[in-house]
Design an enzyme around this catalytic site. Structure first.
Site, PDB file in Angstrom:
ATOM      1  N   ASP A  46      -6.455   2.333   0.047  1.00 28.20           N
ATOM      2  CA  ASP A  46      -5.642   2.415   1.249  1.00 28.20           C
ATOM      3  C   ASP A  46      -6.495   2.708   2.476  1.00 28.20           C
ATOM      4  O   ASP A  46      -7.650   3.140   2.367  1.00 28.20           O
ATOM      5  CB  ASP A  46      -4.603   3.528   1.102  1.00 28.20           C
ATOM      6  CG  ASP A  46      -3.411   3.112   0.255  1.00 28.20           C
ATOM      7  OD1 ASP A  46      -3.328   1.928  -0.100  1.00 28.20           O
ATOM      8  OD2 ASP A  46      -2.574   3.987  -0.054  1.00 28.20           O
ATOM      9  N   LYS A  68      -1.986  -0.285   4.596  1.00 30.30           N
ATOM     10  CA  LYS A  68      -0.787  -0.616   5.356  1.00 30.30           C
ATOM     11  C   LYS A  68      -0.699   0.367   6.506  1.00 30.30           C
ATOM     12  O   LYS A  68      -0.598   1.572   6.288  1.00 30.30           O
ATOM     13  CB  LYS A  68       0.461  -0.539   4.473  1.00 30.30           C
ATOM     14  CG  LYS A  68       0.467  -1.548   3.336  1.00 30.30           C
ATOM     15  CD  LYS A  68       1.696  -1.399   2.457  1.00 30.30           C
ATOM     16  CE  LYS A  68       2.959  -1.855   3.157  1.00 30.30           C
ATOM     17  NZ  LYS A  68       2.944  -3.292   3.474  1.00 30.30           N
ATOM     18  N   MET A 183       4.413  10.626   8.654  1.00 28.63           N
ATOM     19  CA  MET A 183       4.710   9.435   9.467  1.00 28.63           C
ATOM     20  C   MET A 183       5.817   9.705  10.472  1.00 28.63           C
ATOM     21  O   MET A 183       6.730   8.909  10.661  1.00 28.63           O
ATOM     22  CB  MET A 183       5.085   8.259   8.546  1.00 28.63           C
ATOM     23  CG  MET A 183       3.969   7.867   7.598  1.00 28.63           C
ATOM     24  SD  MET A 183       4.481   6.724   6.273  1.00 28.63           S
ATOM     25  CE  MET A 183       5.351   7.850   5.161  1.00 28.63           C
TER      26      MET A 183
END
Length: 281
Positions: A46, A68, A183
């Site tokens: 990642d 991502k 997030m």
């Protein structure tokens, strides 16, 4: 002298190991994670995996980026999952390396289900999630007996990139003394408004931790009412861990990284020692 890997599992050809790399500091890798790095033929990693962790890969291992990142071109999750199947079927020893823990907002469950669907053998290796390890490096515990008996971990955006409507924000605001959010920086204005609207104090402490547990770590302390304004003025960029609750008040006492750089720590950050002379007697 025995090698540290002698009693650890062997990664077999055609297997996929879903491994958590922790929040950044390579020292927070588990022995199973380090063992996987020393064996894997291909490491699919990642964006949040610290480069210093990847430097522990065995010589000759192939590194494949599968990060991502919100708002940027990214591989589709289904394509990443099927790539793991493809690599395993080619006889590779495959390490899927994820920041934090693969099962904590890391889509590890989705990838494991795809492996099950295609009869690919796999192993799960948990990692230190940023919502715990990252805050610890900032000197903020997620629980403390004098501040909270509950903690909620949640994501600040859903698969479409907006604040999740399926979260009972009123329930979280009323029921959880400490809220740890992944997030959430991008939508902090909306989230703070919902929490205050549900009864949280506008003056409740909030902290943002970016680049947690790395040399670039930064910490912003603010309040719910000022969170959006202060983040914008700070110039900090996501990803970040955001924590809401009285545990933030413990940072002046527990900022061990700051102490290593000369910060004088406060032994009574919550103001509970009403008679210091009696306490020291």
């Amino acid at each position: 002298m025995a090698d540290w890997r002698d009693n650890l599992p062997e990664m077999k050809a055609g297997e996929v190991w879903l491994v958590g790399a922790g929040p950044g500091d390579p020292g927070l890798l588990t022995l199973h994670a380090a063992n996987a790095l020393s064996q894997a033929d291909v490491i699919v990693h990642d964006a949040l995996v610290n480069r210093d962790c990847l430097n522990l890969a065995r010589t000759g291992a192939v590194l494949e980026f599968a990060g991502k990142r919100g708002g940027k071109p990214s591989p589709k999750q289904r394509d990443i999952s099927l790539r793991l199947v493809e690599l395993a079927r080619s006889g590779q020893r495959v390490l899927r390396l994820k920041g934090g823990d693969p099962f904590v907002f890391g889509r590890g469950g989705e990838e494991a289900l795809t492996l099950v669907e295609h009869n690919i053998p796999f192993r799960i290796v948990p990692g230190v999630t940023a919502g715990i390890g990252g805050l610890a490096y900032a000197g903020i515990p997620v629980t403390h007996r004098d501040t909270n008996h509950t903690v909620t971990f949640l994501t600040g955006h859903d698969s479409t990139g907006v604040v999740p409507d399926r979260i009972d924000w009123d329930g979280v605001a009323r029921g959880s003394q400490v809220i740890v959010m992944y997030m959430a920086m991008k939508h902090i204005a909306t989230i703070a408004s919902r929490l205050v609207g549900a009864g949280r104090s506008a003056d409740e402490p909030v902290a943002f931790v970016t680049d947690a547990s790395t040399d670039q770590q930064k910490v912003l302390e603010t309040t719910l009412s000022r969170a959006a304004e202060d983040v914008a003025a700070s110039g900090l960029n996501p990803p970040a861990i955001v924590v809401v609750g009285q545990v933030v008040r413990l940072r002046p006492a527990l900022d061990w990284l700051g102490a290593a750089s000369g910060r004088v720590l406060d032994a009574d950050p919550l103001g509970h020692r009403t008679n210091p002379q009696k306490d020291s007697a």
